[in-house]
Write an enzyme that holds these catalytic residues in place. Sequence first.
Site, PDB file in Angstrom:
ATOM      1  N   GLU A 127       0.842  -1.189   0.000  1.00  0.00           N
ATOM      2  CA  GLU A 127       0.000   0.000   0.000  1.00  0.00           C
ATOM      3  C   GLU A 127       0.885   1.250   0.000  1.00  0.00           C
ATOM      4  O   GLU A 127       1.840   1.318   0.774  1.00  0.00           O
ATOM      5  CB  GLU A 127      -0.903   0.022   1.239  1.00  0.00           C
ATOM      6  CG  GLU A 127      -1.965   1.103   1.164  1.00  0.00           C
ATOM      7  CD  GLU A 127      -2.932   1.051   2.351  1.00  0.00           C
ATOM      8  OE1 GLU A 127      -4.113   1.356   2.153  1.00  0.00           O
ATOM      9  OE2 GLU A 127      -2.490   0.729   3.462  1.00  0.00           O
ATOM     10  N   ALA A 267       1.118  -1.470  10.914  1.00  0.00           N
ATOM     11  CA  ALA A 267       0.720  -2.794  10.433  1.00  0.00           C
ATOM     12  C   ALA A 267       0.042  -2.600   9.087  1.00  0.00           C
ATOM     13  O   ALA A 267      -0.229  -1.478   8.658  1.00  0.00           O
ATOM     14  CB  ALA A 267      -0.225  -3.473  11.423  1.00  0.00           C
ATOM     15  N   GLU A 269      -3.084  -4.499   6.434  1.00  0.00           N
ATOM     16  CA  GLU A 269      -4.208  -5.407   6.421  1.00  0.00           C
ATOM     17  C   GLU A 269      -4.230  -6.367   5.243  1.00  0.00           C
ATOM     18  O   GLU A 269      -5.296  -6.671   4.684  1.00  0.00           O
ATOM     19  CB  GLU A 269      -5.517  -4.600   6.433  1.00  0.00           C
ATOM     20  CG  GLU A 269      -5.788  -3.787   5.167  1.00  0.00           C
ATOM     21  CD  GLU A 269      -5.288  -2.363   5.199  1.00  0.00           C
ATOM     22  OE1 GLU A 269      -5.792  -1.531   4.429  1.00  0.00           O
ATOM     23  OE2 GLU A 269      -4.381  -2.076   6.006  1.00  0.00           O
ATOM     24  N   HIS A 300      -7.592  -3.081  14.610  1.00  0.00           N
ATOM     25  CA  HIS A 300      -7.697  -2.219  13.431  1.00  0.00           C
ATOM     26  C   HIS A 300      -7.512  -3.041  12.155  1.00  0.00           C
ATOM     27  O   HIS A 300      -8.321  -2.968  11.221  1.00  0.00           O
ATOM     28  CB  HIS A 300      -6.644  -1.106  13.532  1.00  0.00           C
ATOM     29  CG  HIS A 300      -6.608  -0.163  12.374  1.00  0.00           C
ATOM     30  ND1 HIS A 300      -6.990   1.157  12.471  1.00  0.00           N
ATOM     31  CD2 HIS A 300      -6.200  -0.327  11.090  1.00  0.00           C
ATOM     32  CE1 HIS A 300      -6.831   1.752  11.303  1.00  0.00           C
ATOM     33  NE2 HIS A 300      -6.354   0.875  10.441  1.00  0.00           N
ATOM     34  N   GLU A 301      -6.450  -3.827  12.117  1.00  0.00           N
ATOM     35  CA  GLU A 301      -6.182  -4.625  10.907  1.00  0.00           C
ATOM     36  C   GLU A 301      -7.250  -5.695  10.714  1.00  0.00           C
ATOM     37  O   GLU A 301      -7.632  -6.004   9.575  1.00  0.00           O
ATOM     38  CB  GLU A 301      -4.793  -5.252  10.975  1.00  0.00           C
ATOM     39  CG  GLU A 301      -3.656  -4.276  11.235  1.00  0.00           C
ATOM     40  CD  GLU A 301      -3.673  -3.065  10.313  1.00  0.00           C
ATOM     41  OE1 GLU A 301      -4.053  -3.200   9.126  1.00  0.00           O
ATOM     42  OE2 GLU A 301      -3.316  -1.964  10.780  1.00  0.00           O
ATOM     43  N   HIS A 304     -10.288  -4.351   9.043  1.00  0.00           N
ATOM     44  CA  HIS A 304     -10.063  -4.169   7.601  1.00  0.00           C
ATOM     45  C   HIS A 304     -10.407  -5.420   6.791  1.00  0.00           C
ATOM     46  O   HIS A 304     -10.645  -5.316   5.580  1.00  0.00           O
ATOM     47  CB  HIS A 304      -8.596  -3.829   7.339  1.00  0.00           C
ATOM     48  CG  HIS A 304      -8.282  -2.371   7.390  1.00  0.00           C
ATOM     49  ND1 HIS A 304      -9.014  -1.412   6.735  1.00  0.00           N
ATOM     50  CD2 HIS A 304      -7.257  -1.701   8.006  1.00  0.00           C
ATOM     51  CE1 HIS A 304      -8.467  -0.224   6.940  1.00  0.00           C
ATOM     52  NE2 HIS A 304      -7.410  -0.371   7.708  1.00  0.00           N
ATOM     53  N   GLU A 323      -9.620   3.791   6.420  1.00  0.00           N
ATOM     54  CA  GLU A 323      -8.839   3.900   7.650  1.00  0.00           C
ATOM     55  C   GLU A 323      -9.682   4.404   8.828  1.00  0.00           C
ATOM     56  O   GLU A 323      -9.508   3.957   9.962  1.00  0.00           O
ATOM     57  CB  GLU A 323      -7.633   4.807   7.424  1.00  0.00           C
ATOM     58  CG  GLU A 323      -6.646   4.284   6.402  1.00  0.00           C
ATOM     59  CD  GLU A 323      -6.109   2.906   6.744  1.00  0.00           C
ATOM     60  OE1 GLU A 323      -6.194   2.461   7.906  1.00  0.00           O
ATOM     61  OE2 GLU A 323      -5.585   2.249   5.829  1.00  0.00           O
TER      62      GLU A 323
END
Length: 848
Positions: A127, A267, A269, A300-301, A304, A323
């Site tokens: 990304e 990190a 995803e 968080h990941e 995703h 995000e």
Amino acid sequence: MPGTNLTRDEAATRAALLDVTSYSIDLDLTTSETTFGSTTTIRFTCAEPGAETFADLVDATVHEITLNGRSVDPATAYADSRIALTDLAADNELVVRADCTFSRTGEGLHRFVDPADDRVYTYSQFEVPDARRVYTTFEQPDLKAPFTFTVTAPEHWKVVSNSPTPTPEPTGDGKAVWRFAPTQPLSTYVTAIVAGEYHEVLDTYEGKHGEIPLGHYCRQSLVEHLDVEELVKLTRQGFGFFEEAFDYPYPFGKYDQLYVPEYNMGAMENAGCVTLRDEYLPRSRQDRSFYEFRNEVILHEMAHMWFGDLVTMKWWDDLWLNESFAEWACYHAAVEATEFTESWTGFTNARKNWAYRQDQLPSTHPIAADNVDLRAVEVNFDGITYAKGASVLKQLVAWVGLDNFLQGIRGYFRDFEFSNSEFKDLLAALEKASGRDLESWAQEWLQTSGVNTLAAQFELAEDGTYSSFAVRQSAAADHPTLRRHRLGIGLYDAVDGRLVRRTSVETDIAGELTEVAELVGQRQPDLLLLNEGDLAYAKIRLDERSLATVVGGLATLDDSLARALCWGAAWDMTRDAEMSATDFVALVLSSVGSETDAFGVARIPGYAALAVTQYSAPENRAALRATWEQGLRKLLENAEAGSDHQLSFARAYAGAAHSEGALGDLERLLDGTLTFDGLAIDTDLRWTLLSALARNGRAEADRIAEELERDNTISGQEHAAAARAMRPTAEAKAEAWEIAMVRDDVPNETQRSVVLAFQQFGQDEVLAPYVEKYLTAADTMWEDKGTQRASTALEFIFPKQLASQELLDRVDAWLESSQANPAAKRYVREGRADVARALAAQAKDAQG
């Protein structure tokens, strides 16, 4: 052609023309230590036979291109990071055989040799647009396809990708081939390959939709620090929560989490193959805020996997949504499903302050940024995209109701599974679930920039009650939008030595002045707290009585979120030159010792340190530095043995140390002749103490080298490089500058460590020559060094420590004349804004 800078219009044209059927990617990681073999087969259809387009491939040596069975000459077709494709058929097959380059900058396929044992580790980071550094792609999120990876690697390696890891097939020469099954349709940026001599621990999550195989991976030299039981517990808690909340089974079969070295991000995803910084496996004791934040990163990941990987943005305009949703979801899940039940307090004390700062810089932008091309995307991974967006989503949840919000999300996942969407699709789903019109809300919150300020406006009757009460909203002149806010207002009284909430109201604020009739007749409290519950995204101001209450007794306020709002208000007022740096430091010294929020204890001393070194008036600074240093010494002495407070205050004391007595303390802590009960001087704390000595000219290169012998790991090497850069000598700064700004052979994390260490308070004489060197470098650094190195350097090596009107004038002249890349100019403008803010704060502090 614009080469690596793909535009939104180009992507839309290509997406209208092509439909990608599949990718087959063969990687050979055994060919050399600098390059690897990459053969890509892409099958795709074309809506207009005879048309032309292009594929993406960066920094490769292309040996062979075949399109629909005919050979294409690489010398003419491959240029400017693009492969020209002409005379397309209705059904097409493109085969590209190339050698690609291992990265040292954390972009593409990064290769790392561990100095602890010489083992080799690789991992991908794609990304925003870096899959094209590893295989030939159509590098845009809306051309999803199944991916089939085949990887040749040393047979003793572990190889992990988006699909479950197959049994390797030995080839008889010390190598093996891993043939992965095809994936679900994915965007290129969430595909992944991680390969090397990784340690592996396997487990399973059993949930309402069946079993999910789990894997945890790290370097061999970090095995003793892989707290896998805790990580598995958090992973299971996350899956249990999200599968219930989203009412949609986890879509990618298995779930691996790989802790990798020299990682630029927190990190990433990648679908079913999440990569994380291996600093999240700490070698030394950390405080609770570290583990709370790690938990939020893990969640968080995981969020995703649904929002980002299952349903993916059509183009990077909706990066914010990707995000911001994961950011909101991770805090919501932490509170509801893990032991970190006060995570929203930490969000207020840390992440939201990041958003407020970013939103007041000249580079502020709407949450829904206009990302016309990849260059625009790369500079918009910031506090607005993450923390402001999450704050606004939190307000949206309050606006439509949590149940309605989740109902809308569930329908959205079902409607757009394994495909792409735009924000309007999510908005429609939420409107359907809630019955509320959200278009005007989206316009004022997502399409405008800047942060509002809310302050109480009231009159008192003779008996001390409010005879009138209103909330006044203001905005910066450059960003004048006045927004609607869902706002809590709390009234707190001093009762038996504590600040106790008497009552609170919740109301909607709109326009410049909003009357709050519910408070008329209420007795004026000792503390009037706007934004009770932290529902709104806005700066708040404390009235005179409330500010006096906070300064005199914040420690007596038991509610951690209310305290976080008070801390934030006081810090905002300091940054905005409405509260003196001296008063803010006094507030911190009087109250941080009893703070209970982990992020409050960890972060607030950092705000005070900035107030001391940058926001204090020069004539007050020496006295304030002494007060801060000695105040931290007392906090350290009085902290509970073995507590997080003790560790945080030890770190802060090292950062503040400058007197003979304090520096002597640091030396004695290092040699063991000074101890504090419960404070272990472990590896990381040793580096903190030694770095402080180096910054003050009390640790030369030999002493740093001696410490490195004790800790000859990559972390030790990074700490040593930083300590050398901190030394207050011309020779040290020249060496550090070469590493940070000139050399290309320095790994990304080492470069970052040196950049962060370069600018130090009190080193004006040796830093002054680097103003011109910085500006000269900024002219061309973006093109010369690439996004990752340039952005790190230009942001953090800006000479803020030399704040003066002369510096502002010089930077203004550069901004007027330089032809630098707009992204480079952004970081210079941000640095200039910080200097201007510091000068205004210094003037306030001079007034007392």
